[in-house]
Design a protein around this motif. Sequence first.
Motif, PDB file in Angstrom:
ATOM      1  N   SER A 103      71.357 154.215  43.595  1.00 20.85           N
ATOM      2  CA  SER A 103      71.576 154.733  44.808  1.00 20.85           C
ATOM      3  C   SER A 103      72.774 156.218  44.483  1.00 20.85           C
ATOM      4  O   SER A 103      72.096 157.345  45.166  1.00 20.85           O
ATOM      5  N   THR A 104      73.289 155.944  43.741  1.00 24.54           N
ATOM      6  CA  THR A 104      74.379 157.032  43.169  1.00 24.54           C
ATOM      7  C   THR A 104      73.575 158.204  42.749  1.00 24.54           C
ATOM      8  O   THR A 104      73.834 159.395  43.168  1.00 24.54           O
ATOM      9  N   LYS A 130      72.212 160.638  45.493  1.00 31.96           N
ATOM     10  CA  LYS A 130      73.245 161.133  46.629  1.00 31.96           C
ATOM     11  C   LYS A 130      73.490 162.508  46.219  1.00 31.96           C
ATOM     12  O   LYS A 130      73.711 162.951  45.101  1.00 31.96           O
ATOM     13  N   ARG A 188      79.150 163.152  48.304  1.00 31.49           N
ATOM     14  CA  ARG A 188      79.005 162.165  49.013  1.00 31.49           C
ATOM     15  C   ARG A 188      78.871 161.048  47.928  1.00 31.49           C
ATOM     16  O   ARG A 188      79.316 159.828  48.112  1.00 31.49           O
ATOM     17  N   GLU A 230      79.240 154.741  50.001  1.00 25.86           N
ATOM     18  CA  GLU A 230      77.740 154.443  50.747  1.00 25.86           C
ATOM     19  C   GLU A 230      76.975 153.560  49.747  1.00 25.86           C
ATOM     20  O   GLU A 230      76.477 153.985  48.736  1.00 25.86           O
ATOM     21  N   PRO A 274      72.150 155.785  50.017  1.00 26.05           N
ATOM     22  CA  PRO A 274      72.332 157.270  50.108  1.00 26.05           C
ATOM     23  C   PRO A 274      71.883 157.877  51.659  1.00 26.05           C
ATOM     24  O   PRO A 274      70.914 157.365  51.977  1.00 26.05           O
ATOM     25  N   GLN A 275      72.798 158.445  52.376  1.00 27.74           N
ATOM     26  CA  GLN A 275      72.502 158.856  53.826  1.00 27.74           C
ATOM     27  C   GLN A 275      71.444 160.127  53.672  1.00 27.74           C
ATOM     28  O   GLN A 275      70.791 160.145  54.378  1.00 27.74           O
ATOM     29  N   PRO A 329      69.390 161.394  50.924  1.00 30.23           N
ATOM     30  CA  PRO A 329      68.887 161.336  49.665  1.00 30.23           C
ATOM     31  C   PRO A 329      68.298 162.549  49.110  1.00 30.23           C
ATOM     32  O   PRO A 329      67.693 163.484  49.944  1.00 30.23           O
TER      33      PRO A 329
END
Lengths: 305, 273, 370
Positions: free
Chosen positions: B29-30, B33, B37, B44, B47-48, B50
């Motif tokens: 996920s990181t 981002k 973010r 989060e 990821p909002q 990506p």
Amino acid sequence: MHAISLAKPRGLDVVAQRARLTGSSLVAPALLLVIAINILPALYGFYLSLHKVFFFGNEGFVGLGNYVELFRDPFAWQAIGRSLLFTFAALAVAVPLALLAAIGIRRLGRWGSVLLTVLLVPWAMSPIVVALLWKWILVPSPGGLVGAAFNAFGLPPQDLLTDPLLAMPTLIIVAVWRNFAFATIILIGGLGQIPRDLYKAAAVDGLGAWESFSKITLPLLAPSLLIVISMLTISYFNEVQLIIGLTGGGPIRQTNTLAYLLYHTGFVELDQGRGNAIAAVMFLINMGLIAIYIRILGKQSGAAA
Amino acid sequence: MKILSRASLLIACLLAGIIALGPILWAASTSLKPTNRIFAVPPEILPQNPTLEHYAKLLAEGVHWAFLNSSAYAVVAVLVALILGATAGYALMRYPVAGKPAVLLVFMGTMAVPGFAVLLPTQMLATSIGLHDTWSILPILYAGHILPFAVWVSRSHFATVPRELEQAAEMDGYSRAEAVWKIVIPGAKPALLAAATFGFLHCWNDYVTGSTMVDSPELRTLQVALIFFQGFHGRDWGSLMAGVIIATIPPVVVFLLFRKFLIGGFADGSVKG
Amino acid sequence: MTQTRSNTAQSVRFQNVGKSYGDGWAVSGINISIEPGQFVTLLGPSGCGKSTTLSMIAGLETPTEGRIMIGDRDVTTMKPADRDIAMVFQSYALYPHMTLYENIAFPLRARRRRTPEAEVDRKVRAAVKMLGLEAMLDRFPRQISGGQRQRVALGRAMVRTPTVYLLDEPLSNLDQQLRVQMRSELKDIHQRLGATMLYVTHDQSEAMTLSDLVVVMSSGRIEQVGSPRELYNNPANLFVARFLGEPGMNILDGEALDGRLRGPGFDIPLPVVAGKAGNRISVGIRPEDLQYAPTAAAVIRGTVRTVEYLGSRSLVRVEVGERLIAAFLPPSVDLPAGAAIGLSFADPDKARFFATDGGASLHFHQNFAG
């Protein structure tokens, strides 16, 4: 019976000798490579440990000087202590966890193998990558995972890796997270070899769940447990990559195990004479552990045959 | 009661699964981002917006070369170890070998010696014979590390292929070598694949050997390249996690592909290592 | 099936073959001569050396002395692959990772044979047709029954039209019913192929029903070579006499005197004076050649020990002196254990005489009219 001049067949000795020659020459390449990669360096390392060697320069024979210096160094003794602590604490966490997982996975049936696969994913990862990954998870900021957890309890984010009291436990948790599932595989195998009828008999004999675990499962699992324990002992005792990646032996030498001391002395400080003395000590400890391991394995295969 | 314990078992499993995979998914996920973010509070989970910018950055820095190095080293080492190991394992099972007990002890003992314990003298030795910092040093060392295991697995698994099958093949008109190749090796295939998987993971996942045996950037393994990258870019966690994911995909894929053999081999106690 | 009929069958000769493993001889003095197309059985109890003998012709073992010839070729030290022989193993030795088709085709695909695939296919199909395996060519060995595995093993041997077939206890892993069925199939296949077959078994009924020639072995030596009839009717020595037949020949030891042979519980005429008075001679008589006799006509007297009623006849065990002998008597003879019984020879010509010391048959002596 007409007379036949008997062709002299290859005698027994010749045949046996040829087979021996073939056998030996087929083994030779592997044997030579293993000796060159694993045994020769050990001997060379011992030779170097008797010399003052610094930055790849041999400055002469010093006898047992490196060893004497090493054992006079309180930090070396501290490193041995840290190694023992790390190894046995990790064992104490990993083995019960692996056993618990093994029992649970066997109960689950088909989903059990899925769970086992999931648990093994961290084991398939590189220790140095695992270290990087956990460094990010442990990052002391409300934006990190652990930091956010501290935040949720209204505490300021702690840096577990630089806390003298918490660094070692954190390291142990990461080490166990990475490889305990491997022990689970072997324990699952061991559990599978216990006849199910024994549990039925125990139930008939009126033994409770705990009793049948302690009186049937544990004793019959002992061979597998011994294998698991000896494998994990060797693996934890020599663990260096996680320490390099996570703590670098710190804070204030709290995670400075013998393995890390060797790495630091030999490869960072380039005090290679002394490094080799540490390597020799580690090698001896390893050989001791391996001798125990071979005895266990030997007994196992002897019993199986 | 039974339903309750079944439910608690399932919950425990779910928890175990989250603990095992959570950190890796968090890294994934990181890595997707945008940099601004990454430290969002609260974090989060997904990821909002990506982005692949971190992967692009790693590629621009030449991560694929290190990736190729790691792959090549591992594949060569595994092949060498399997060929030499299967040959020796077969001979140790079927032929008389001079000093057999001692030879077996060498393989069994070195199987357990972690390469790290002899890494320092190995480095000195490699330096003095001019192999340090060359293309060949890592495959040779890796092959030497996994070879004892390959020998051991081959030996114990070839023994499960009945001798009569080999004899039948010889009588069917094949040479001894052909009989081994067509009958014995296929018979031991699962165990050999398990050994190969194990060996690949060892090679790919190594850091200390790679970092001490080669210095030149173009010879670096992926693990070593990642640590150098960390040195240069410090807390660029997005790119570092992208590196973590890149370095994790091959061993995990290999593990998932061959897990049947690996788990099967270790669980039935036949691939002890 | 003419295309599978063998015109490659060859003779096999063992010339004074012996095998030693360093601590004594596993087999020695092996002389056997097998004509092309013969079905020859090596028969003996386990450990008699029959499997070692087979291994030596297969090339799995090298003789320590002597010579083995296949046709005109000396194969004594030749590799198995070079001998052009086929072997059916006790375990069948089917390759587990290959389908039945691939198993049978395997010998044809060996590099040395260079068989074109079309011919491989033709030969495999001819063999499977003969063996009734057409429906299962894509299956793997683990998916078929024991009898079918047996046929596949035969098929793998047949496709190559070898000079000699070696069969190592091929029926011993089958259940009784299947064994009898495969036995007659095997005989049929042998007749259709006209191949030289060398068969190893410890089961005498297989040896007797299948063979042109039986080689009886014990303790690493050949006891007798002959057709099943010869062996049964004229055993060369006490071992063969006792070993063949179910139960084997009854043996009673006595002493020759005045043209008669006497011993505890029996007194029989000797056909011709055999040597001097006082010679120790054993008489052998098959259980079916004994008959129930009133006491006056009896030449053997004893006590009934057990009676096994078999329907068409009874197997009666009788204690004579210290020996226990067996007789097949009509089922109407119904005597309780412990009863006294008299027996006589149905046909005195069927009695066989042996030297008690050494056990050799006296019928092979020229001056003994038997």
